[in-house]
Motif scaffolding. Sequence first.
Motif, mmCIF file in Angstrom:
data_model
loop_
_atom_site.group_PDB
_atom_site.id
_atom_site.type_symbol
_atom_site.label_atom_id
_atom_site.label_comp_id
_atom_site.label_asym_id
_atom_site.label_seq_id
_atom_site.Cartn_x
_atom_site.Cartn_y
_atom_site.Cartn_z
ATOM 1 N N SER A 133 2.545 8.438 -5.309
ATOM 2 C CA SER A 133 2.281 7.580 -6.468
ATOM 3 C C SER A 133 3.193 7.835 -7.663
ATOM 4 O O SER A 133 3.352 6.955 -8.519
ATOM 5 C CB SER A 133 0.823 7.743 -6.919
ATOM 6 N N ASP A 134 3.779 9.022 -7.752
ATOM 7 C CA ASP A 134 4.662 9.355 -8.880
ATOM 8 C C ASP A 134 6.107 9.157 -8.417
ATOM 9 O O ASP A 134 6.705 10.029 -7.794
ATOM 10 C CB ASP A 134 4.428 10.803 -9.315
ATOM 11 N N ARG A 135 6.672 8.017 -8.745
ATOM 12 C CA ARG A 135 7.999 7.665 -8.231
ATOM 13 C C ARG A 135 9.084 8.619 -8.718
ATOM 14 O O ARG A 135 9.994 8.962 -7.962
ATOM 15 C CB ARG A 135 8.342 6.226 -8.629
ATOM 16 N N VAL A 165 -0.769 12.923 -2.972
ATOM 17 C CA VAL A 165 -0.941 11.741 -3.823
ATOM 18 C C VAL A 165 0.172 11.661 -4.861
ATOM 19 O O VAL A 165 0.668 10.571 -5.176
ATOM 20 C CB VAL A 165 -2.331 11.754 -4.484
ATOM 21 N N ARG A 166 0.602 12.800 -5.367
ATOM 22 C CA ARG A 166 1.694 12.763 -6.345
ATOM 23 C C ARG A 166 2.988 12.266 -5.696
ATOM 24 O O ARG A 166 3.719 11.483 -6.293
ATOM 25 C CB ARG A 166 1.904 14.147 -6.959
ATOM 26 N N ASP A 215 5.388 6.779 2.730
ATOM 27 C CA ASP A 215 5.674 7.446 1.453
ATOM 28 C C ASP A 215 5.690 8.962 1.572
ATOM 29 O O ASP A 215 6.413 9.643 0.835
ATOM 30 C CB ASP A 215 4.628 7.027 0.408
ATOM 31 N N GLU A 260 -4.948 2.927 -3.384
ATOM 32 C CA GLU A 260 -3.969 2.150 -2.621
ATOM 33 C C GLU A 260 -3.506 2.874 -1.366
ATOM 34 O O GLU A 260 -2.576 2.436 -0.698
ATOM 35 C CB GLU A 260 -2.746 1.836 -3.501
ATOM 36 N N ALA A 261 -4.157 3.967 -1.039
ATOM 37 C CA ALA A 261 -3.726 4.785 0.096
ATOM 38 C C ALA A 261 -4.221 4.230 1.419
ATOM 39 O O ALA A 261 -5.360 3.753 1.533
ATOM 40 C CB ALA A 261 -4.231 6.218 -0.066
ATOM 41 N N ASP A 314 -6.560 8.062 -4.312
ATOM 42 C CA ASP A 314 -5.583 6.974 -4.351
ATOM 43 C C ASP A 314 -6.199 5.717 -3.738
ATOM 44 O O ASP A 314 -6.314 5.591 -2.514
ATOM 45 C CB ASP A 314 -4.321 7.374 -3.579
ATOM 46 N N LYS A 356 0.828 -1.200 0.000
ATOM 47 C CA LYS A 356 0.000 0.000 0.000
ATOM 48 C C LYS A 356 0.867 1.256 0.000
ATOM 49 O O LYS A 356 2.064 1.212 0.274
ATOM 50 C CB LYS A 356 -0.912 0.006 1.227
ATOM 51 N N ARG A 357 0.244 2.374 -0.303
ATOM 52 C CA ARG A 357 0.927 3.662 -0.188
ATOM 53 C C ARG A 357 0.519 4.286 1.146
ATOM 54 O O ARG A 357 -0.670 4.449 1.420
ATOM 55 C CB ARG A 357 0.590 4.553 -1.383
#
Length: 212
Positions: free
Chosen positions: A168-170, A164-165, A102, A52-53, A50, A23-24
Amino acid sequence: PGYERPRLDAPIGREALGLPAGKRLYACLQPLFKLHPDMDAVLSDILERDAEALIVLLESRTTWARQIRDRFATTLGANAARVIFLAPMPHQRFLATLAACDVSLDPLYFGGGNSTCEALALGVPVVTLPGDHVYGKLSAALCAESGLTECVVASAQAYAEVAVRFASDRDFAASVKCRLSERSDALFERKEMTLAFADLIPRILGGETQSG
């Protein structure tokens, strides 16, 4: 010597910390009294954006946690099940938990101080919306000193978008973490800050003496 840099003795994996691996994780590891009801809308927005949050909170007091859970049942609805409450823990485990997340979420209006320094020292991005009072501006100042203007937002909607960025944005997160590793030293062990404060105290006391 200035504010000593927080250091994690050894990283601990998510499984050992009781956190899900797939999960994030959005951490707000603050005393629960800092969670103003307006923060619920931000958390709800993050959870909606998100899938997956998970939100990670500290159960600093059982009575506070019960009140927050009851509130989330209304404000987050079914997504309240995606909020994890962790028991109080030793400082090194706290640092390991923060490092395993994260992104760190700064509470609205009553932001973090030590916790923001700890997140930045560990390379964890912080999202903050500056408030009207000094205790709501500290995280923004710390991020600005580290050159992380992306971390400071101007609205609740932007708060959720940026959080969220980060999670989720690696590529985006990696670029910010790289700059953070280069710039975070600006926050710690700065002798000139200690000397400046030491110089200020006699002047404040002198002013009080004169006014009395």
